[in-house]
Design an enzyme around this catalytic site. Sequence first.
Site, PDB file in Angstrom:
ATOM      1  N   CYS A  27       0.155   0.180   0.869  1.00  0.00           N
ATOM      2  CA  CYS A  27      -0.024  -1.240   0.535  1.00  0.00           C
ATOM      3  C   CYS A  27      -1.352  -1.810   1.008  1.00  0.00           C
ATOM      4  O   CYS A  27      -1.934  -2.658   0.328  1.00  0.00           O
ATOM      5  CB  CYS A  27       1.165  -2.037   1.061  1.00  0.00           C
ATOM      6  SG  CYS A  27       2.690  -1.579   0.198  1.00  0.00           S
ATOM      7  N   ASP A  37       2.530  -6.658   5.052  1.00  0.00           N
ATOM      8  CA  ASP A  37       3.857  -6.047   5.268  1.00  0.00           C
ATOM      9  C   ASP A  37       4.189  -5.688   6.723  1.00  0.00           C
ATOM     10  O   ASP A  37       4.690  -4.589   7.003  1.00  0.00           O
ATOM     11  CB  ASP A  37       3.995  -4.778   4.408  1.00  0.00           C
ATOM     12  CG  ASP A  37       3.967  -5.055   2.912  1.00  0.00           C
ATOM     13  OD1 ASP A  37       3.795  -6.225   2.511  1.00  0.00           O
ATOM     14  OD2 ASP A  37       4.096  -4.091   2.126  1.00  0.00           O
ATOM     15  N   LYS A  89       6.000  -9.508  -2.765  1.00  0.00           N
ATOM     16  CA  LYS A  89       5.668  -8.560  -3.836  1.00  0.00           C
ATOM     17  C   LYS A  89       6.788  -7.540  -3.985  1.00  0.00           C
ATOM     18  O   LYS A  89       7.556  -7.318  -3.050  1.00  0.00           O
ATOM     19  CB  LYS A  89       4.334  -7.882  -3.549  1.00  0.00           C
ATOM     20  CG  LYS A  89       4.309  -7.134  -2.230  1.00  0.00           C
ATOM     21  CD  LYS A  89       2.914  -6.664  -1.902  1.00  0.00           C
ATOM     22  CE  LYS A  89       2.879  -5.864  -0.629  1.00  0.00           C
ATOM     23  NZ  LYS A  89       3.732  -4.660  -0.610  1.00  0.00           N
TER      24      LYS A  89
END
Length: 208
Positions: A155, A12, A110
């Site tokens: 994450c 990310d 995701k």
Amino acid sequence: MKGADEVLLVVDVQNDFMPGGALAVAHGDEVVLVVNRLARAFSHVVLTQDWHPASHVSFAANHAGRTPFETMALPYGEQVLWPVHCVQNTPGAALHRDLDVPHARLVIRKGHHVDVDSYSAFLEADRTTPTGLAGYLRDTGVKRVYCCGLATDYCVAWSALDARAAGFDVAVIEDASRAIDLNGSLDAAWRDLRNAGVTRMQAAALLA
Ligand SMILES: [Zn+2]
């Protein structure tokens, strides 16, 4: 160069998680150059991208009377409600423009299911829906997963824990990651990682 059975999982590194972004992680931009250097030491790199529909269940704005960073009980468990972030095909969801990993083999998106969040790159927040990443890594002969990116305590940690649960040898590269640290979440994440047998390391150990 790391071996064929090792992968760098870059989580990310997206505009909305950078300073000034919709869900800014303090000093998040500092990971970019470290990740670029690390990636050159790996033949196998996988990127993740948080990738939500605008109506996503994790957005406080989609629940009347709720504000960001509150928690809310959802059918699959407790969910932190976030500011609107990483909406599909918006500039905020794009990877940081200075991220330089041309040889990345896979970008796994995701959080695309409207009713389920996914901090982890392996299993969505209902803890049952796989993203397919574990199977992909097994099929490509990966044994060890090095995790880094944003944010350490969400994450990155969830991905590392799920990688471990899926049977991989796992490390988190601390200085190639930055945390949100909401209500002690960073200490809790490191404790969970240690208890799961995830190695905590610094980038220099891979760049020497
Ligand atoms: Zn998200």
